[in-house]
Write a protein that holds these residues in place. Structure first.
Motif, mmCIF file in Angstrom:
data_model
loop_
_atom_site.group_PDB
_atom_site.id
_atom_site.type_symbol
_atom_site.label_atom_id
_atom_site.label_comp_id
_atom_site.label_asym_id
_atom_site.label_seq_id
_atom_site.Cartn_x
_atom_site.Cartn_y
_atom_site.Cartn_z
ATOM 1 N N LEU A 40 0.828 -1.201 0.000
ATOM 2 C CA LEU A 40 0.000 0.000 0.000
ATOM 3 C C LEU A 40 0.863 1.251 0.000
ATOM 4 C CD1 LEU A 40 -2.732 1.277 -0.063
ATOM 5 C CD2 LEU A 40 -2.988 0.833 2.389
ATOM 6 N N ALA A 41 1.942 1.240 0.761
ATOM 7 C CA ALA A 41 2.872 2.377 0.722
ATOM 8 C C ALA A 41 3.451 2.550 -0.681
ATOM 9 C CB ALA A 41 3.987 2.181 1.748
ATOM 10 N N GLN A 42 3.849 1.451 -1.306
ATOM 11 C CA GLN A 42 4.390 1.532 -2.664
ATOM 12 C C GLN A 42 3.351 2.064 -3.652
ATOM 13 O OE1 GLN A 42 5.714 -2.481 -3.405
ATOM 14 N NE2 GLN A 42 7.704 -2.163 -2.432
ATOM 15 N N ALA A 43 2.100 1.625 -3.496
ATOM 16 C CA ALA A 43 1.038 2.076 -4.403
ATOM 17 C C ALA A 43 0.804 3.572 -4.273
ATOM 18 C CB ALA A 43 -0.247 1.310 -4.122
ATOM 19 N N LEU A 44 0.852 4.091 -3.059
ATOM 20 C CA LEU A 44 0.653 5.521 -2.870
ATOM 21 C C LEU A 44 1.831 6.316 -3.445
ATOM 22 C CD1 LEU A 44 -0.826 5.375 0.729
ATOM 23 C CD2 LEU A 44 -2.033 6.129 -1.329
ATOM 24 N N ARG A 45 3.029 5.792 -3.280
ATOM 25 C CA ARG A 45 4.203 6.486 -3.844
ATOM 26 C C ARG A 45 4.222 6.410 -5.362
ATOM 27 N NH1 ARG A 45 7.119 3.389 0.274
ATOM 28 N NH2 ARG A 45 7.448 4.691 2.126
ATOM 29 N N ALA A 46 3.615 5.365 -5.925
ATOM 30 C CA ALA A 46 3.670 5.140 -7.369
ATOM 31 C C ALA A 46 2.519 5.806 -8.117
ATOM 32 C CB ALA A 46 3.659 3.639 -7.653
ATOM 33 N N ARG A 47 1.725 6.615 -7.449
ATOM 34 C CA ARG A 47 0.592 7.261 -8.126
ATOM 35 C C ARG A 47 1.065 8.010 -9.370
ATOM 36 N NH1 ARG A 47 -1.283 12.273 -8.598
ATOM 37 N NH2 ARG A 47 0.375 13.042 -7.232
ATOM 38 N N PRO A 48 0.492 7.687 -10.527
ATOM 39 C CA PRO A 48 0.878 8.420 -11.733
ATOM 40 C C PRO A 48 0.581 9.911 -11.593
ATOM 41 C CG PRO A 48 -0.319 6.417 -12.297
ATOM 42 C CD PRO A 48 -0.454 6.592 -10.819
ATOM 43 N N VAL A 82 4.797 -6.791 16.231
ATOM 44 C CA VAL A 82 3.715 -5.810 16.240
ATOM 45 C C VAL A 82 4.279 -4.400 16.119
ATOM 46 C CG1 VAL A 82 1.862 -4.818 17.624
ATOM 47 C CG2 VAL A 82 2.133 -7.296 17.514
ATOM 48 N N GLY A 83 5.378 -4.134 16.805
ATOM 49 C CA GLY A 83 5.989 -2.817 16.721
ATOM 50 C C GLY A 83 6.457 -2.481 15.316
ATOM 51 N N GLN A 84 7.050 -3.448 14.619
ATOM 52 C CA GLN A 84 7.513 -3.200 13.259
ATOM 53 C C GLN A 84 6.344 -2.988 12.314
ATOM 54 O OE1 GLN A 84 10.798 -2.808 12.154
ATOM 55 N NE2 GLN A 84 9.651 -2.051 10.381
ATOM 56 N N LEU A 85 5.276 -3.799 12.473
ATOM 57 C CA LEU A 85 4.106 -3.623 11.619
ATOM 58 C C LEU A 85 3.473 -2.259 11.860
ATOM 59 C CD1 LEU A 85 2.113 -4.664 9.542
ATOM 60 C CD2 LEU A 85 0.885 -5.837 11.393
ATOM 61 N N ALA A 86 3.381 -1.842 13.121
ATOM 62 C CA ALA A 86 2.833 -0.513 13.414
ATOM 63 C C ALA A 86 3.677 0.574 12.754
ATOM 64 C CB ALA A 86 2.762 -0.292 14.920
ATOM 65 N N HIS A 87 4.979 0.437 12.839
ATOM 66 C CA HIS A 87 5.874 1.419 12.208
ATOM 67 C C HIS A 87 5.633 1.489 10.703
ATOM 68 C CE1 HIS A 87 9.678 2.722 10.307
ATOM 69 N NE2 HIS A 87 9.783 3.520 11.351
ATOM 70 N N ASP A 88 5.552 0.317 10.067
ATOM 71 C CA ASP A 88 5.330 0.273 8.621
ATOM 72 C C ASP A 88 3.952 0.832 8.261
ATOM 73 O OD1 ASP A 88 7.802 -0.922 8.469
ATOM 74 O OD2 ASP A 88 7.007 -2.951 8.176
ATOM 75 N N TRP A 89 2.959 0.494 9.060
ATOM 76 C CA TRP A 89 1.603 0.961 8.776
ATOM 77 C C TRP A 89 1.482 2.463 8.972
ATOM 78 C CZ3 TRP A 89 -1.783 -0.855 5.799
ATOM 79 C CH2 TRP A 89 -3.098 -0.398 5.837
ATOM 80 N N HIS A 90 2.209 3.005 9.925
ATOM 81 C CA HIS A 90 2.153 4.440 10.165
ATOM 82 C C HIS A 90 2.726 5.227 8.989
ATOM 83 C CE1 HIS A 90 1.843 3.803 14.801
ATOM 84 N NE2 HIS A 90 0.777 3.411 14.118
ATOM 85 N N GLU A 91 3.635 4.621 8.240
ATOM 86 C CA GLU A 91 4.124 5.271 7.031
ATOM 87 C C GLU A 91 3.000 5.387 6.010
ATOM 88 O OE1 GLU A 91 6.616 7.131 4.280
ATOM 89 O OE2 GLU A 91 6.681 6.902 6.456
ATOM 90 N N VAL A 92 2.130 4.367 5.925
ATOM 91 C CA VAL A 92 0.961 4.430 5.045
ATOM 92 C C VAL A 92 0.051 5.582 5.456
ATOM 93 C CG1 VAL A 92 -1.137 3.222 4.320
ATOM 94 C CG2 VAL A 92 1.034 1.971 4.490
ATOM 95 N N VAL A 93 -0.210 5.704 6.750
ATOM 96 C CA VAL A 93 -1.074 6.775 7.250
ATOM 97 C C VAL A 93 -0.479 8.135 6.904
ATOM 98 C CG1 VAL A 93 -2.017 7.837 9.345
ATOM 99 C CG2 VAL A 93 -2.056 5.350 9.078
ATOM 100 N N ARG A 94 0.816 8.289 7.086
ATOM 101 C CA ARG A 94 1.466 9.567 6.752
ATOM 102 C C ARG A 94 1.380 9.862 5.260
ATOM 103 N NH1 ARG A 94 5.257 7.566 10.834
ATOM 104 N NH2 ARG A 94 5.145 8.950 12.666
ATOM 105 N N LEU A 95 1.545 8.847 4.435
ATOM 106 C CA LEU A 95 1.443 9.046 2.986
ATOM 107 C C LEU A 95 0.040 9.482 2.590
ATOM 108 C CD1 LEU A 95 3.529 5.977 1.760
ATOM 109 C CD2 LEU A 95 4.094 8.383 1.363
#
Length: 264
Positions: A40-48, A82-95
């Motif tokens: 999901l993070a990659q998809a948001l960064r890859a928006r045309p 859980v901590g790593q997943l939260a960290h990764d997911w928070h990048e999605v929220v920021r994006l």
């Protein structure tokens, strides 16, 4: 044949002006795991760059049940996992919050756990009437993540947010709409079509002015009136100087619809 663990967790497509992202793990309720967070993070960064809005949808009867508990349970060190997943997911929220174009979501069925924070990071949320929104952390002995405490507190206020989270409660779609957690209610069968139509409507508008508006609204609750007025003056001046603002004023004077798509 690709297994469900190997296949992509989401699909992306360009639909005219709209970058459509569809969560595609329905067999697991679109549960959030490291692969989904990364994709999901990659998809948001890859928006045309030519797309002018993002539309977030989900396959299956449930938008997302939140974090993948099977992933937590299988980890040798649950705290680290859980901590790593939260960290990764928070990048999605920021994006999502800082996306350079408006973000629309269409949600159905269950919206639980970190998915509550996900919809809270979107600009406009269309919600099917049968949807249930549940933080669900207390039921498994965890505290919130994914921005869910932020989204719920902003929408419900601290007393209601605490009541909901501490009692492992749920909101139905009508309550979520009344409290302002979601923007629009639609019949279940109309969710996809209504969400797509709304995303295209938004994409036809002055997207840079919309992003400035989002910035003002997001910050309003934590700033003084003087700070807000100063920022409003600065941003409306930017909008007036922007080709979007120039086109909007010309169209008003010419008594025609503005062509914001070509106001570059």
């Amino acid at each position: 044949m690709t297994s469900t663990d190997e296949r992509p967790r989401l699909r992306t497509e360009v639909d005219g002006d709209v970058w459509r992202i569809t969560l595609d793990r329905p067999e697991a309720g679109n549960a959030l795991d490291p692969a989904l967070a990364e994709q999901l993070a990659q998809a948001l960064r890859a928006r045309p760059r030519e797309t002018r809005a993002v539309l977030l949808l989900a396959e299956g009867p449930r938008f997302s049940v939140g974090g993948d508990i099977n992933h937590f349970a299988a980890a040798a060190d649950p705290g680290a996992a859980v901590g790593q997943l939260a960290h990764d997911w928070h990048e999605v929220v920021r994006l999502l919050v800082t996306c350079p174009v408006p973000v629309v979501a269409g949600v159905q069925g269950a919206v639980a756990g970190a998915a509550v924070g996900l919809i809270g990071a979107c600009d406009i949320v269309v919600c099917a009437r049968s949807t249930k929104i549940r933080p669900a952390y207390a039921g498994i002995g965890l505290s919130p993540d994914g921005g869910s405490s932020w989204a719920l507190t902003r929408a419900l206020g601290a007393p209601r947010a605490l009541d909901l989270m501490l009692t492992d409660g749920a909101l139905n779609a009508a309550e979520a709409h009344t409290f302002g957690l979601v923007s629009r209610l639609v019949e279940d069968d109309d969710l996809r079509a209504e969400s797509i139509a709304l995303a295209h409507q938004v994409a036809a508008g002055p997207i840079r002015a919309m992003v400035r508006t989002r910035s003002l609204v997001r910050r309003a609750a934590v700033r003084t009136l003087d700070q807000q007025l100063d920022d409003e003056a600065r941003l409306i001046a930017e909008s007036a100087a922007d080709p979007e603002g120039r086109e909007g004023v010309r169209a008003f004077l010419d008594k025609r619809d503005a062509d914001f798509r070509n106001a570059t």
